[in-house]
Design an enzyme around this catalytic site. Structure first.
Site, PDB file in Angstrom:
ATOM      1  N   ASN A  32       8.558   2.297   0.692  1.00  0.00           N
ATOM      2  CA  ASN A  32       9.823   1.580   0.665  1.00  0.00           C
ATOM      3  C   ASN A  32      10.163   1.025  -0.715  1.00  0.00           C
ATOM      4  O   ASN A  32      11.321   1.029  -1.134  1.00  0.00           O
ATOM      5  CB  ASN A  32       9.794   0.446   1.693  1.00  0.00           C
ATOM      6  CG  ASN A  32      11.161   0.153   2.250  1.00  0.00           C
ATOM      7  OD1 ASN A  32      11.926   1.065   2.557  1.00  0.00           O
ATOM      8  ND2 ASN A  32      11.500  -1.116   2.375  1.00  0.00           N
ATOM      9  N   ARG A  73      12.402   0.905   8.694  1.00  0.00           N
ATOM     10  CA  ARG A  73      12.142   0.031   7.551  1.00  0.00           C
ATOM     11  C   ARG A  73      13.411  -0.715   7.157  1.00  0.00           C
ATOM     12  O   ARG A  73      14.477  -0.521   7.748  1.00  0.00           O
ATOM     13  CB  ARG A  73      11.627   0.863   6.366  1.00  0.00           C
ATOM     14  CG  ARG A  73      10.414   1.718   6.675  1.00  0.00           C
ATOM     15  CD  ARG A  73       9.188   0.886   7.016  1.00  0.00           C
ATOM     16  NE  ARG A  73       8.748   0.085   5.904  1.00  0.00           N
ATOM     17  CZ  ARG A  73       7.976   0.551   4.910  1.00  0.00           C
ATOM     18  NH1 ARG A  73       7.578   1.811   4.902  1.00  0.00           N
ATOM     19  NH2 ARG A  73       7.597  -0.240   3.940  1.00  0.00           N
ATOM     20  N   PRO A 100       0.811  -1.227   0.000  1.00  0.00           N
ATOM     21  CA  PRO A 100       0.000   0.000   0.000  1.00  0.00           C
ATOM     22  C   PRO A 100       0.845   1.278   0.000  1.00  0.00           C
ATOM     23  O   PRO A 100       1.093   1.872   1.036  1.00  0.00           O
ATOM     24  CB  PRO A 100      -0.826  -0.132   1.286  1.00  0.00           C
ATOM     25  CG  PRO A 100      -0.767  -1.566   1.654  1.00  0.00           C
ATOM     26  CD  PRO A 100       0.580  -2.027   1.195  1.00  0.00           C
ATOM     27  N   GLU A 101       1.319   1.678  -1.175  1.00  0.00           N
ATOM     28  CA  GLU A 101       1.968   2.972  -1.321  1.00  0.00           C
ATOM     29  C   GLU A 101       0.967   3.895  -2.006  1.00  0.00           C
ATOM     30  O   GLU A 101      -0.202   3.546  -2.173  1.00  0.00           O
ATOM     31  CB  GLU A 101       3.270   2.820  -2.092  1.00  0.00           C
ATOM     32  CG  GLU A 101       4.212   1.833  -1.392  1.00  0.00           C
ATOM     33  CD  GLU A 101       5.665   1.953  -1.808  1.00  0.00           C
ATOM     34  OE1 GLU A 101       6.064   2.988  -2.366  1.00  0.00           O
ATOM     35  OE2 GLU A 101       6.424   0.998  -1.551  1.00  0.00           O
ATOM     36  N   LYS A 108      -0.711   8.519   1.267  1.00  0.00           N
ATOM     37  CA  LYS A 108      -1.142   7.181   1.676  1.00  0.00           C
ATOM     38  C   LYS A 108      -2.453   7.207   2.452  1.00  0.00           C
ATOM     39  O   LYS A 108      -2.849   6.197   3.038  1.00  0.00           O
ATOM     40  CB  LYS A 108      -0.056   6.518   2.508  1.00  0.00           C
ATOM     41  CG  LYS A 108       1.253   6.312   1.759  1.00  0.00           C
ATOM     42  CD  LYS A 108       2.250   5.568   2.623  1.00  0.00           C
ATOM     43  CE  LYS A 108       3.564   5.368   1.884  1.00  0.00           C
ATOM     44  NZ  LYS A 108       4.528   4.576   2.673  1.00  0.00           N
TER      45      LYS A 108
END
Length: 264
Positions: free
Chosen positions: A170, A251, A2-3, A51
């Protein structure tokens, strides 16, 4: 993952299913909204900002406007079904929201944030965000200005700061840095062409708008969609060096140590 592109796609999915319809039933399964009933409210539109997902609603009398805000984080999703269709998005205990309309049912799974705010107060939630590659506010110069306010921050962390650049996560961070040949640990203030990097990250995200398979290589075939992300230990597509992975901030970062040398 989910970006920003996934959230944009999700917003369009909900808009097609619900926009212009009057809700016939709602079930919001978070403590703060457990007693909230939006039955009779009309779905005006579904939109995304970085987002964040924003479902805008109008009261039954057409006066008050509210926005149901959700954030997918890593595991969240919204699914739509025809009335009576079996829900297949996950186990029932992960459902956080159910919105029923005459022609569709929208079900939100594993939503980490679910809030209801007056629509004219959305800025309380999304006002801090930087320019969005999928929004009308996209401005590479403004992104660079924000990034360089903290020049010592490693570029791999700076690109994930949503107050600098909204929507990039990411996957696109790792891919953009590889394509530009930049070590993720380079201070953002030492990146020679920060505008080109920001523009590329935004372009990679925008290229996947409208489809669910995310690709930075141009291929949609399984196993061929990325250069470095998710490819730990596999050979670099350019030089054959094994792709490495390491923690960075909150991350993990994938990179090729030969194509992206750390010159510090």
């Amino acid at each position: 993952m989910p970006e920003g592109d996934t959230v944009w796609n999700t917003a369009r999915l909900l808009h097609r299913a619900l926009a212009g319809t009057r809700l016939t039933g709602t079930d919001l399964r978070v403590p703060a909204l457990a007693t909230t009933d939006l039955t009779g409210w009309v779905v005006v539109e579904s939109a995304s900002r970085g987002k964040h997902l924003l479902l805008r609603l109008a009261a039954p009398d057409g006066g008050e406007r509210r926005t149901l805000h959700s954030h997918l984080r890593m595991e969240g999703s919204w699914r739509t079904y025809a009335p009576g269709q079996r829900w297949t998005g996950g186990p029932g205990h992960l459902i956080r929201a159910v919105l029923r309309a005459p022609q569709a049912v929208a079900v939100g799974y594993h939503l980490h944030e679910l809030t209801l705010v007056p629509t004219d107060e959305e800025e309380r939630i999304v006002g801090r965000l930087g320019p969005d590659p999928l929004g009308t506010d996209w401005d590479v110069d403004e992104v660079v200005r924000r990034l360089l306010t903290e020049p010592e921050t490693a570029v791999g962390e700076a690109l994930l700061d949503q107050s600098k650049l909204a929507g990039v996560g990411n996957l696109y961070k790792c891919e953009a840095l590889f394509l530009r040949g930049i070590s993720p640990w380079t201070p953002i203030g030492e990146v020679t062409q920060p505008a080109a990097l920001a523009e590329l990250a935004g372009r990679l995200l925008a290229a996947n708008r409208g489809r669910w398979t995310q690709s930075s290589t141009g291929s949609l075939r399984r196993g061929e969609t990325t250069y470095v992300h998710g490819r730990r230990g596999r050979p670099c597509r350019r030089c054959g060096t094994p792709i490495r992975v390491a923690g960075q901030g909150e991350r993990i970062t994938y990179w090729c140590p030969a194509c992206q040398p750390d010159r510090r």
